[in-house]
Design an enzyme around this catalytic site. Structure first.
Site, PDB file in Angstrom:
ATOM      1  N   ARG A 136       4.085  -0.865  -4.520  1.00 47.43           N
ATOM      2  CA  ARG A 136       4.042  -0.747  -3.294  1.00 47.43           C
ATOM      3  C   ARG A 136       2.443  -1.928  -3.585  1.00 47.43           C
ATOM      4  O   ARG A 136       2.366  -2.237  -2.595  1.00 47.43           O
ATOM      5  CB  ARG A 136       3.596   0.486  -2.733  1.00 47.43           C
ATOM      6  CG  ARG A 136       4.770   1.074  -2.491  1.00 47.43           C
ATOM      7  CD  ARG A 136       4.937   2.722  -1.347  1.00 47.43           C
ATOM      8  NE  ARG A 136       4.743   2.115   0.021  1.00 47.43           N
ATOM      9  CZ  ARG A 136       5.823   1.862   0.818  1.00 47.43           C
ATOM     10  NH1 ARG A 136       6.801   2.045   0.225  1.00 47.43           N
ATOM     11  NH2 ARG A 136       5.259   1.814   2.486  1.00 47.43           N
ATOM     12  N   LYS A 158      13.304 -15.323  -9.396  1.00 49.13           N
ATOM     13  CA  LYS A 158      13.571 -13.934 -10.937  1.00 49.13           C
ATOM     14  C   LYS A 158      12.614 -14.400 -11.509  1.00 49.13           C
ATOM     15  O   LYS A 158      11.725 -13.656 -11.803  1.00 49.13           O
ATOM     16  CB  LYS A 158      14.955 -13.834 -10.988  1.00 49.13           C
ATOM     17  CG  LYS A 158      15.167 -12.222 -11.508  1.00 49.13           C
ATOM     18  CD  LYS A 158      15.116 -11.352 -10.671  1.00 49.13           C
ATOM     19  CE  LYS A 158      14.319 -11.537  -9.565  1.00 49.13           C
ATOM     20  NZ  LYS A 158      14.484 -10.782  -8.716  1.00 49.13           N
ATOM     21  N   CYS A 172       0.762  -1.012   0.105  1.00 48.41           N
ATOM     22  CA  CYS A 172      -0.287   0.226   0.295  1.00 48.41           C
ATOM     23  C   CYS A 172       1.030   1.463  -0.398  1.00 48.41           C
ATOM     24  O   CYS A 172       1.383   1.688   1.013  1.00 48.41           O
ATOM     25  CB  CYS A 172      -1.388  -0.052   1.280  1.00 48.41           C
ATOM     26  SG  CYS A 172      -2.205  -1.154   1.319  1.00 48.41           S
ATOM     27  N   LYS A 204       6.385  -4.286  -4.006  1.00 52.73           N
ATOM     28  CA  LYS A 204       7.760  -4.344  -3.898  1.00 52.73           C
ATOM     29  C   LYS A 204       7.787  -4.449  -2.082  1.00 52.73           C
ATOM     30  O   LYS A 204       8.974  -4.720  -1.979  1.00 52.73           O
ATOM     31  CB  LYS A 204       8.120  -2.705  -4.464  1.00 52.73           C
ATOM     32  CG  LYS A 204       9.569  -2.889  -4.158  1.00 52.73           C
ATOM     33  CD  LYS A 204       9.839  -3.721  -5.017  1.00 52.73           C
ATOM     34  CE  LYS A 204      11.574  -2.991  -5.322  1.00 52.73           C
ATOM     35  NZ  LYS A 204      12.355  -3.994  -5.849  1.00 52.73           N
ATOM     36  N   GLU A 234      18.393 -17.172  -7.141  1.00 50.65           N
ATOM     37  CA  GLU A 234      17.552 -16.449  -7.096  1.00 50.65           C
ATOM     38  C   GLU A 234      17.386 -16.505  -8.498  1.00 50.65           C
ATOM     39  O   GLU A 234      16.312 -15.276  -9.019  1.00 50.65           O
ATOM     40  CB  GLU A 234      19.380 -15.266  -7.423  1.00 50.65           C
ATOM     41  CG  GLU A 234      18.751 -13.905  -8.074  1.00 50.65           C
ATOM     42  CD  GLU A 234      17.365 -12.955  -6.785  1.00 50.65           C
ATOM     43  OE1 GLU A 234      17.099 -13.607  -6.189  1.00 50.65           O
ATOM     44  OE2 GLU A 234      17.297 -12.071  -7.868  1.00 50.65           O
ATOM     45  N   TRP A 259      -2.119  -3.069  -1.666  1.00 50.41           N
ATOM     46  CA  TRP A 259      -2.094  -4.077  -2.065  1.00 50.41           C
ATOM     47  C   TRP A 259      -2.969  -4.700  -0.533  1.00 50.41           C
ATOM     48  O   TRP A 259      -2.589  -5.050   0.628  1.00 50.41           O
ATOM     49  CB  TRP A 259      -0.873  -4.713  -1.671  1.00 50.41           C
ATOM     50  CG  TRP A 259       0.366  -6.210  -1.708  1.00 50.41           C
ATOM     51  CD1 TRP A 259      -0.050  -6.583  -2.956  1.00 50.41           C
ATOM     52  CD2 TRP A 259      -0.276  -7.665  -0.769  1.00 50.41           C
ATOM     53  NE1 TRP A 259       0.291  -7.473  -2.896  1.00 50.41           N
ATOM     54  CE2 TRP A 259       0.597  -8.637  -1.110  1.00 50.41           C
ATOM     55  CE3 TRP A 259      -0.372  -6.972   0.589  1.00 50.41           C
ATOM     56  CZ2 TRP A 259       0.510  -9.259  -0.892  1.00 50.41           C
ATOM     57  CZ3 TRP A 259       0.085  -8.883   1.014  1.00 50.41           C
ATOM     58  CH2 TRP A 259       0.056  -9.684   0.594  1.00 50.41           C
ATOM     59  N   GLU A 319       8.686 -15.002 -10.078  1.00 47.78           N
ATOM     60  CA  GLU A 319       7.482 -14.009 -10.704  1.00 47.78           C
ATOM     61  C   GLU A 319       7.039 -13.248 -11.424  1.00 47.78           C
ATOM     62  O   GLU A 319       6.371 -12.030 -10.972  1.00 47.78           O
ATOM     63  CB  GLU A 319       8.736 -12.898  -9.070  1.00 47.78           C
ATOM     64  CG  GLU A 319       9.674 -12.615  -9.725  1.00 47.78           C
ATOM     65  CD  GLU A 319      10.324 -11.615  -8.263  1.00 47.78           C
ATOM     66  OE1 GLU A 319      11.356 -10.807  -8.450  1.00 47.78           O
ATOM     67  OE2 GLU A 319       9.885 -11.468  -7.782  1.00 47.78           O
ATOM     68  N   ASN A 354      -1.855   2.594   5.012  1.00 48.53           N
ATOM     69  CA  ASN A 354      -0.626   1.156   5.147  1.00 48.53           C
ATOM     70  C   ASN A 354      -0.801   0.530   6.287  1.00 48.53           C
ATOM     71  O   ASN A 354       0.462   1.311   7.618  1.00 48.53           O
ATOM     72  CB  ASN A 354       0.808   1.851   4.426  1.00 48.53           C
ATOM     73  CG  ASN A 354       1.504   1.051   4.096  1.00 48.53           C
ATOM     74  OD1 ASN A 354       1.332   0.027   3.738  1.00 48.53           O
ATOM     75  ND2 ASN A 354       2.291   1.569   3.903  1.00 48.53           N
ATOM     76  N   GLY A 355      -0.856  -0.502   6.139  1.00 48.10           N
ATOM     77  CA  GLY A 355      -0.276  -1.401   7.453  1.00 48.10           C
ATOM     78  C   GLY A 355      -1.664  -1.811   7.549  1.00 48.10           C
ATOM     79  O   GLY A 355      -2.532  -2.938   7.325  1.00 48.10           O
ATOM     80  N   HIS A 368      18.162 -37.620  -5.405  1.00 46.55           N
ATOM     81  CA  HIS A 368      17.271 -38.133  -4.152  1.00 46.55           C
ATOM     82  C   HIS A 368      15.977 -37.923  -3.869  1.00 46.55           C
ATOM     83  O   HIS A 368      15.281 -37.810  -3.224  1.00 46.55           O
ATOM     84  CB  HIS A 368      17.718 -37.415  -3.221  1.00 46.55           C
ATOM     85  CG  HIS A 368      19.078 -37.297  -2.896  1.00 46.55           C
ATOM     86  ND1 HIS A 368      19.918 -38.540  -2.778  1.00 46.55           N
ATOM     87  CD2 HIS A 368      20.763 -37.152  -3.711  1.00 46.55           C
ATOM     88  CE1 HIS A 368      20.932 -38.893  -2.334  1.00 46.55           C
ATOM     89  NE2 HIS A 368      21.221 -37.815  -2.350  1.00 46.55           N
TER      90      HIS A 368
HETATM   91  C1  AGP Z   1      12.699 -10.220  -4.785  1.00 49.09           C
HETATM   92  O1  AGP Z   1      12.587  -9.962  -6.680  1.00 49.09           O
HETATM   93  C2  AGP Z   1      11.660  -9.822  -4.716  1.00 49.09           C
HETATM   94  N1  AGP Z   1      10.720  -8.566  -5.300  1.00 49.09           N
HETATM   95  C3  AGP Z   1      11.345 -10.119  -3.114  1.00 49.09           C
HETATM   96  O2  AGP Z   1      11.740 -11.031  -2.616  1.00 49.09           O
HETATM   97  C4  AGP Z   1      12.498  -9.397  -2.148  1.00 49.09           C
HETATM   98  O3  AGP Z   1      13.462  -9.347  -2.469  1.00 49.09           O
HETATM   99  C5  AGP Z   1      12.054  -9.412  -0.780  1.00 49.09           C
HETATM  100  O4  AGP Z   1      10.420  -9.777  -0.914  1.00 49.09           O
HETATM  101  C6  AGP Z   1      12.956  -8.747  -0.060  1.00 49.09           C
HETATM  102  O5  AGP Z   1      12.177  -7.035   0.204  1.00 49.09           O
HETATM  103  P1  AGP Z   1      13.458  -6.365   1.041  1.00 49.09           P
HETATM  104  O6  AGP Z   1      14.763  -6.015   0.156  1.00 49.09           O
HETATM  105  O7  AGP Z   1      12.721  -5.077   0.277  1.00 49.09           O
HETATM  106  O8  AGP Z   1      13.602  -6.746   2.578  1.00 49.09           O
END
Ligand code: AGP
Length: 608
Positions: free
Chosen positions: A27, A484, A2, A603, A480, A75, A487, A101-102, A503
């Protein structure tokens, strides 16, 4: 999670709020809304879906006259995305409107109290409860009503509040969620972050928990929870609007991938002088010598940085490192004392799980060091010491340049710790440092050679399932690569330590399953190639990622290959991550995905 913004000044508020929301949309983007005080009453326009829907509904803001208002991009947490659950929420009588927000954790009991007093609710949200509660306490003074109501709220909140009876005032208040106020010649603002106001002003003040701001045309005043007035500093933000714009690129993610060489250079330079890494300002040398253990707590990609850092710090400094998902740290009963360093890594500096892990570490008596990209963020403020990554604003939900800068900082920490602990020969130290300094240049080479990666993405964008395999740092990097891809392209993928596949998971490998073998780590490349042969024997199609000098060896086994320049093994992931980011980007592009705003994500994850 948010974004909120508010404006009061000499201009029409709605277009300014919509522009601010566009910059905060990263956000959250389930719905958006604005509430404008037209001097007589509060008019609310809100709509489910992306901000574009709200822009159309409000005719770019023209349909909502008035010079004071608040806005929100959501969000969803409490209640699914819908028009009714969108913010702003308004008290039953229409007098109070708020954006939030929260999460208000005790909303159910507050709602019950208000329902028992005859209040009627229209949404399923926790936020509407706060709007009704503020109105319940309203007695002709909005500041007093907000201060009274927030004493009853539990959880996290940044609130912006307007009142129909006080058409010159916005009240902002926060607890465990970010809030800034900002000053311009044409009016004043509050917002979740600087991004929302950067086209109007660079002069801001960061609010602390429980502080209240009263934002008016002619100035901003600050109060304690019990309404004693306080003075707060103004700060000047040191980046400009181009850092927050796409600058002609189709996607923020692509722009941010391209910015990595500069971002890494900017991040490491302040800590290197006379051929040495100097972190003494944040890590005292004598303290480092006594370290018995380092914990790294983080989430998502930042956690993946931690996994690579563990390999590198242990290898170079011989100090034990435990990497823990921040959401688990509080609950794993960590063994921590004053000789334990807890490093929290976060791009946003607002991730609730990481912030809570850091608080727990402090409570247990550990020293805390934060690696954070956003200045003034909660994690940065609450850590004992901070190293800022200098990635600049990262807007695409999928992190790229923040990841690379975090990784570079962990190499600085590995070198510095190794030197303090006298665990590294000078020649090795010099070699690594000189290679670290050449990372930006080598990154540029990979970015220039991206056509091959784009071609391979085109070959494979229709896959629905794939595997990444690697060993040691190549495995850590595979985590990673897989995230990537998942997502932003919605392709199911898994990252496996190459030796672990047999395994159980190898049963999923069938004809034409794509397996991406990250095979850059020379010491273990033969082992990884044996695992690649095992999947090939079961019909898999194998793509290799390796270095120039291993190209022939790896290429002899794999069906296709991506190469990166040679470098010291500690720095291989810093280079090999670029092809993985680009591969995910192009695959998502060919699949027609919304690259910068993938579904269900936001984000900055400010809820636990
Ligand atoms: C990565 O592409 C993601 N958007 C997500 O995993 C992100 O790294 C994670 O939410 C942690 O966020 P931060 O680094 O702002 O704490």
């Amino acid at each position: 999670m948010c974004g909120i913004v508010g404006y009061t000044g000499s201009k029409q508020a709605a277009p300014i709020l919509l522009e601010g929301l566009a910059r905060l949309e990263y956000r959250g983007y389930d719905s958006a809304g604005i509430a404008i005080n037209d001097g007589d009453k509060i008019n609310v326009v809100k709509a489910m879906g992306r901000l574009a829907v709200l822009c159309e509904k409000s005719n770019g803001g023209a349909a909502a006259p008035g010079c004071i208002g608040i806005g929100h991009t959501r969000w969803a947490t409490h209640g699914k995305p819908s028009d009714a659950n969108s913010h702003p929420h308004v008290s039953e009588n229409g007098r109070i409107a708020i954006v939030h927000n929260g999460i208000i954790e005790n909303y159910a009991s507050l709602k019950e109290m208000l329902v028992n007093r005859g209040r009627v609710f229209k949404s399923e949200t926790d936020t509407e409860v706060a709007a009704q509660l503020i109105d319940y306490y309203y007695n002709g003074n909005i500041l007093e009503a907000v201060s009274r109501a927030v004493r009853e709220l539990e959880g996290s909140y940044a609130l912006g509040v307007v009142c129909a009876d006080e058409p010159n005032t916005i009240v902002g208040v926060k607890s465990h969620a970010p809030l800034i106020v900002a000053y311009s010649d044409d009016g004043n603002f509050f917002a979740s972050d600087v991004m929302a106001v950067i086209s109007h002003t660079k002069t801001v003040t960061y609010l602390e928990d429980d502080e209240i701001a009263v934002v008016r045309n002619d100035g901003i005043k600050f109060y304690t929870p019990f309404l004693d007035e306080i003075k707060k500093e103004k700060c000047i933000v040191d980046w400009d609007i181009s850092a927050a714009d796409k600058c002609g690129y189709e996607h923020y993610m692509y722009k941010e991938i391209m910015e990595q060489p500069d971002a890494v250079r900017r991040t490491i330079e302040p800590y290197i002088s006379d051929g040495r890494v100097d972190l003494s300002a944040v890590l005292d040398r004598d303290y480092v010598k006594k370290l018995n253990r380092i914990f790294i707590a983080a989430c998502g990609s930042s956690y993946h940085v931690g996994v690579i850092a563990k390999y590198n710090i242990e290898k170079l400094a011989r100090v034990p490192v435990e990497v823990v998902l921040a959401s688990e740290f509080r609950y794993c009963d960590p063994i921590v004392d004053q000789n334990t360093l807890v490093i929290c890594i976060s791009q946003s500096g607002e991730t609730a799980d990481t912030l809570e892990a850091q608080r727990e570490a402090k409570r247990l008596g550990a020293a805390t060091l934060a690696i954070v990209n956003v200045e003034g963020s909660s994690i940065a403020k609450s850590a004992d010491k901070v190293i800022y990554t200098k990635a600049g604003p990262e807007i695409a939900v999928a992190t790229t340049k923040a990841y690379s800068t975090q990784l570079a900082v962990t190499v600085l920490i590995a070198l510095y710790t190794a030197e303090c602990c006298e665990a590294i020969p000078d020649s090795e130290y010099d070699k690594i440092l000189s290679e670290l300094l050449s990372v930006p240049e080598k990154m540029l080479k990979i970015l220039d050679d991206k056509a091959n990666i784009q071609y391979l993405a085109y070959q494979h964008f229709n896959n629905e399932d794939l595997f990444f395999i690697g060993r040691n740092i190549d495995y850590a990097l595979s985590l990673e690569g897989s995230l990537k891809l998942k997502e932003i392209s919605y392709i199911h993928s898994e990252a496996y330590a190459a030796g672990e596949l047999k395994h159980g998971t190898i049963s999923l490998v069938v004809d034409d399953t794509l397996v991406i073998a990250v095979a850059s780590y020379g010491r273990l490349v033969e082992k990884t190639l044996s695992n690649a042969l095992e999947v090939k024997a079961r019909g898999a199609h194998v793509m290799g990622i390796t270095t120039e000098s291993l190209k022939q060896k790896v290429g002899a086994v794999t069906d296709e290959i991506i190469t990166i320049p040679d470098t010291h093994e500690v720095l291989l992931p810093s280079l090999a991550v670029l092809p993985l980011q680009l591969f995910a980007y192009y695959v998502a592009l060919y699949r027609g995905c919304d690259i910068d705003k993938p579904r269900n994500l936001a984000k900055s994850v400010t809820v636990e």
